[in-house]
Scaffold this motif. Sequence first.
Motif, PDB file in Angstrom:
ATOM      1  N   ASP A   1     -60.147  99.541  90.344  1.00 11.12           N
ATOM      2  CA  ASP A   1     -59.227 100.070  90.594  1.00 11.12           C
ATOM      3  C   ASP A   1     -58.041  99.509  89.917  1.00 11.12           C
ATOM      4  O   ASP A   1     -58.006  98.236  89.607  1.00 11.12           O
ATOM      5  N   ASP A   2     -56.961  99.966  90.103  1.00 12.32           N
ATOM      6  CA  ASP A   2     -55.699  99.196  89.820  1.00 12.32           C
ATOM      7  C   ASP A   2     -55.608  98.220  91.027  1.00 12.32           C
ATOM      8  O   ASP A   2     -55.758  98.851  92.187  1.00 12.32           O
TER       9      ASP A   2
ATOM     10  N   VAL B   1     -61.347  93.004  93.173  1.00 11.80           N
ATOM     11  CA  VAL B   1     -60.641  94.111  92.652  1.00 11.80           C
ATOM     12  C   VAL B   1     -61.028  93.873  91.019  1.00 11.80           C
ATOM     13  O   VAL B   1     -60.495  93.104  90.247  1.00 11.80           O
ATOM     14  N   GLU B   2     -61.710  94.789  90.520  1.00 15.07           N
ATOM     15  CA  GLU B   2     -62.137  95.005  89.051  1.00 15.07           C
ATOM     16  C   GLU B   2     -60.900  95.800  88.434  1.00 15.07           C
ATOM     17  O   GLU B   2     -60.970  97.030  88.611  1.00 15.07           O
ATOM     18  N   ASP B   3     -60.247  94.987  88.030  1.00 10.74           N
ATOM     19  CA  ASP B   3     -58.762  95.600  87.336  1.00 10.74           C
ATOM     20  C   ASP B   3     -59.473  96.780  86.236  1.00 10.74           C
ATOM     21  O   ASP B   3     -59.897  96.604  85.180  1.00 10.74           O
ATOM     22  N   ARG B   4     -59.128  98.063  86.611  1.00 11.85           N
ATOM     23  CA  ARG B   4     -59.575  99.155  85.881  1.00 11.85           C
ATOM     24  C   ARG B   4     -58.889  99.047  84.252  1.00 11.85           C
ATOM     25  O   ARG B   4     -59.615  99.516  83.179  1.00 11.85           O
ATOM     26  N   GLN B   5     -57.837  98.366  84.352  1.00 13.53           N
ATOM     27  CA  GLN B   5     -56.867  98.287  82.796  1.00 13.53           C
ATOM     28  C   GLN B   5     -57.809  97.564  82.000  1.00 13.53           C
ATOM     29  O   GLN B   5     -58.021  97.841  80.699  1.00 13.53           O
ATOM     30  N   PHE B   6     -58.735  96.608  82.446  1.00 14.38           N
ATOM     31  CA  PHE B   6     -59.545  95.674  81.472  1.00 14.38           C
ATOM     32  C   PHE B   6     -60.580  96.615  80.984  1.00 14.38           C
ATOM     33  O   PHE B   6     -60.727  96.527  79.669  1.00 14.38           O
ATOM     34  N   PHE B   7     -61.128  97.707  81.723  1.00 10.85           N
ATOM     35  CA  PHE B   7     -62.159  98.373  80.931  1.00 10.85           C
ATOM     36  C   PHE B   7     -61.509  99.302  80.077  1.00 10.85           C
ATOM     37  O   PHE B   7     -62.030  99.673  79.005  1.00 10.85           O
ATOM     38  N   ASP B   8     -59.902  99.873  80.387  1.00  7.91           N
ATOM     39  CA  ASP B   8     -59.616 100.640  79.352  1.00  7.91           C
ATOM     40  C   ASP B   8     -59.115  99.813  77.980  1.00  7.91           C
ATOM     41  O   ASP B   8     -59.476 100.278  77.027  1.00  7.91           O
ATOM     42  N   LEU B   9     -59.030  98.531  78.253  1.00  8.60           N
ATOM     43  CA  LEU B   9     -58.632  97.743  76.955  1.00  8.60           C
ATOM     44  C   LEU B   9     -59.796  97.514  76.351  1.00  8.60           C
ATOM     45  O   LEU B   9     -59.957  97.702  75.186  1.00  8.60           O
TER      46      LEU B   9
END
Lengths: 288, 579
Positions: A114-115, A49-57
Motif C-alpha cells: 500500500d501507500d 509496508v511494501e510501498d506500492r510506488q516501488f512496484f509502479d516504478l
Amino acid sequence: MIAHVAAAGEGRGRVVLWLGSSAQTSASAIEAAMLVARAFQSEVESLFVEDRQFFDLAEFPFARVIGANGEGWQSMPRADLERKMRFVGAALQRKVADEARKAAVPFQGRVVRDDPLNAVAKACAENGPWNVITIAEPFGAGDETRLGQVFANVADTTGVIIAGPMARRTQGPVVAVVEQFERLEPMMRAAKRLAGVTGGDVKLMLAGDRLDELSWMEGRVRLLLGDNDGPSLETVLAARGDVVPIVEAARRHKGGFLLAQYGGQVVSQETSLRPLASALECPLLLVR
Amino acid sequence: MFFKRAKQDKKKSSKTPAEAAPPEGENDASAPGSAEAEPARAGTDPKSLGFETTAEIEASDAPIGQSKALEALAFGAGIKGPGYNILVTGRDGAETHAAVRAKLQDIAGKAEWPTDWIYVSSFDASGHYRAIELPAGTAKTFSERMAQALDRLADALPAAFAADDYELRRRTIDEEFRFSREDALDTLRREAEAQNIALLRTPAGIAVAPILDGKVVKSDVFNSVPESLRREVQTKIAALEKEIEAILAERPDAEKERRAQLLALNEQVAGRHVRAVLDELQNEFADVIGTKSYLKAAARDLVRNAGVFLAAAGHDSVRIPVGTMGDARFARYRVHVMTVPAGGGGAPVVEEPNPTYTNLFGRIELGSGGEAQPSQVMRIKPGALHRANGGFLILDARALLAAPNVRDALLRALEAEEIRFDPPADPVGLAGGEIPDLESIPLGLKLVVIGDAEAHRQLAKSAPQLKRHFKVEAVFDDAVARSPETVAAFARLIAGIVARNELKPVDAEGVAMLIDEAGRRAGGNGELSLEIGHIADICREADHWAGGAGRLITSVGDIERALQSRKGRPAQAGSEGST
C-alpha cells in the motif's frame, strides 16, 4: 491524547511498529515499541509496508537502483523487487517477533502492499482508543516531513516514537518535557508508567521561552507536587525550536526515554527535528 | 693441536691398560683367581686402608690423578680470545664427562653471570625478531613484566572502549560520516521533487522515479504523455542518477576520513592506557639499550591493534579476564627469553648429549593466528648455545660426528662468533607458516668437546677448519700410578659411588678387592684403571647380592660374586656405566 495512554486498565490500545521497506531498522526503536507495550499492557503489531510506488516504478523500462555503497546501477525488474520485498519483510518480522518474545509482549505481524501512510492509518483506525506508532527506521534527513504527515494524516494515533541514529539506551530515567501546565498530569502519568519498565525514575523538565511564564509554571508544579517524593524537577529556558538544552539534560540524566509534545515549543512543526534526533541517545515519544 | 694430540694419543693408546685388559666374559685368563692374573688380594691389604667400611671415610667425587688434564681445562676455561675452545681426550665414559663437568662448574661458579638475551618482535612489515641484551638475570623479569602489562591492558582496554564516552564519540564520527551523505542526498531529493522526480529508498537501494502530486506516476499514464516530455523526464532522471552516483562515489574519500578519525579516537583512548602500562616497564629498564625503542614500537602496535583486546574480551566488551599468554593474537608481544638463569649465579655449564640443530640453535614454534591471519610465533625456544652463552657448552665428539649438518652449523657459528638461526628444516608449527628472521646473537662461550682419540681424529678429518677453534686440549689419563695416596683416593672414590647411589657400605676387604680389580683392568703394571663406571657397576651388583642375603654391609664375598657373575655375561657396551 496521552491521557488515554496513561489511563490505568486500558487494555485495547496498540503499538504499531512501522517497518519501512528500506530494510533499515533501529534496534532502539524496536526496543522502545516493546517497552511501551509492556508499560501499557498492550500488544505490538508489526506492520511491514511494501510501498506500492516501488512496484509502479518497476514497470518502467528505465527503472534502476543503486546500492548504498555505490556499486553501480542495476535494473529493477518487478520479479526481483517482489522477491526482495518478501525476504526483507520476512526477515524484519522474524527479528521483531524475537524481540517481542524476549520482552514477553503479545505480537502480531502483518505485511501489506500500500501507500505507507495509508497502511499505517488503516492499521490505527482498526483499533482504539489509542495507538502509538513506532517508526522503526532510524530518523534521518528529511524525515520531518514523514513525521508531520503521520500526525496530520493518521488521526487515530496518540503518539509517535522515533529513534535517531545515536539512540542506544532504553533503560534509565524517563525525561518528560512539559511545556503547558495543563499537560502536566497526563504527561506525568505516562512517564511514570514508562519508568516502571525502563528501570528509572521520572525527571520532569519544564520548558519555555519566557522566564516569567516558566517561573509561574514551576511554582504551580511545585505546589502540586508538594514535598513528598515526587519526580525531580528542573526548568529549561530555551528559544523556540532550540533543542540543545533538552538534549543535554537527557544526556546528563542518561535517560532511557524522552517524552515530549509534538508541535510545541521544543519539537515545533516549523523547525528541523534533525538536531534533536541526531543527538538523542534514547528514543523519543512524541505525543499530540 | 688436533693432529698433534691425536699422535700422542695413538702412542699412548699402544699401552692403554684398558686395551690390554680383555673385556669381561671374553678372556677369563686375567679374571680374579686365575693363575695368570694379579692375585685379587695380593695387591691391597684391607688393614692398610684404615677403615672397616666405606661409611667411615669421606666420600669423594674428585677424579684421581688427572692433574695435567684439569690444569689444561682450567687454562682453556680461563684464557680469553678466539679459538680457545677445549678438546678433551679421554676414554668414552661418564667419568670423563663427570670430571669435566665438575671442574667447569667449579670454574663457572666463580665467574661472572653473563648478560641475558631476549627476542622481541620488530613490529615492522618484515616480521623479523630483534635480539636485545639485558643485564644478567633480568630477562625473565622483563618478560614477566611485559606479560603482566598485556594482562592489564586486556582488562583496561575493553573497559575503556566500553565506556559511555568512547561509544558516543565513536558513533558521532560514524553519524557525521553518514549524515554528510544523507544531507547531500536530501538536498538532491528536494531538488528532484521540484522537478517532479522522487528519490526512493527500496530494499535494494536508491531508485529514481517520475512523480506527480507526490506519487510515482503509473507507467500507462507516463506513456500517454508526449514523447518529448517523456524524454525530458528520462534525461532528468539520468542526470539525477549521475549525481547520486557521484555522492555515493565520494564515499571512499569520506570513508578514508572516517577511518582516520576513528583511528585517532582509538589511539587517544588506547594510547593513554598503553603508555601508562608500558611507561612503568620503561622506567624499570631505562638504562638498557634497546628496550626503549622496543617498547615504543610495541606501544605503537598495541594502540593500532587495540581491537584485538576487545575481540578477546568477547562481544559487547563483556568483562571477562583475558589471559593473553596462550592467545596467538597476542603472540607478537611476547618476550622470548633466550637464557636460563643460573640457579646459584655464575656462568652456565650446559651439557648437550644430543646435539641436533634444534637442541643447539633452538626452535621457533608457530601457531595459528586465527582466520585469514598469518601464523604467529608462539615460542622461540633457546638452544644449548643460547643457554650456555657466556659460559661452557659440553658436547660429545661422537654425537657431533653423527650429525654433519649440525657440525657445519656449529663451525659457522664459531667462525662468525654469533648464534644465527638458519634451520635446515621447518620449525615446529603450521605447515606453510613463514619462519621469521631472528637477529643473530653474539656467541661468547667455551665449547668443550669430549671424545676419545679416534673420535677426535675423525672429527678433524671431517671438518679440518675445526682445529683452529680448539687451541686447548686436555688429555685425561686412563690409569694412575698405584701409590698409598692413589689407593686412599680410590677408596674415597668408592665411598663416593656408594653414597651417590645410596648403596650399602662396602667393607674394607671389598674395597681392597675393587682396588685390585682396577689394578687388573690397568694391566697389572702397577697402575690403577680409572674406568670408574666399571667399578660403580660392580658396586651396584654387589649391593644387590648383599641385599638379597639380608646384609647391611656389602662384603668382599658380594664383590667377588659380582665379579664372578659378570664373567658369565657377554661383554656389554655399557660395561662402563655411570658412576
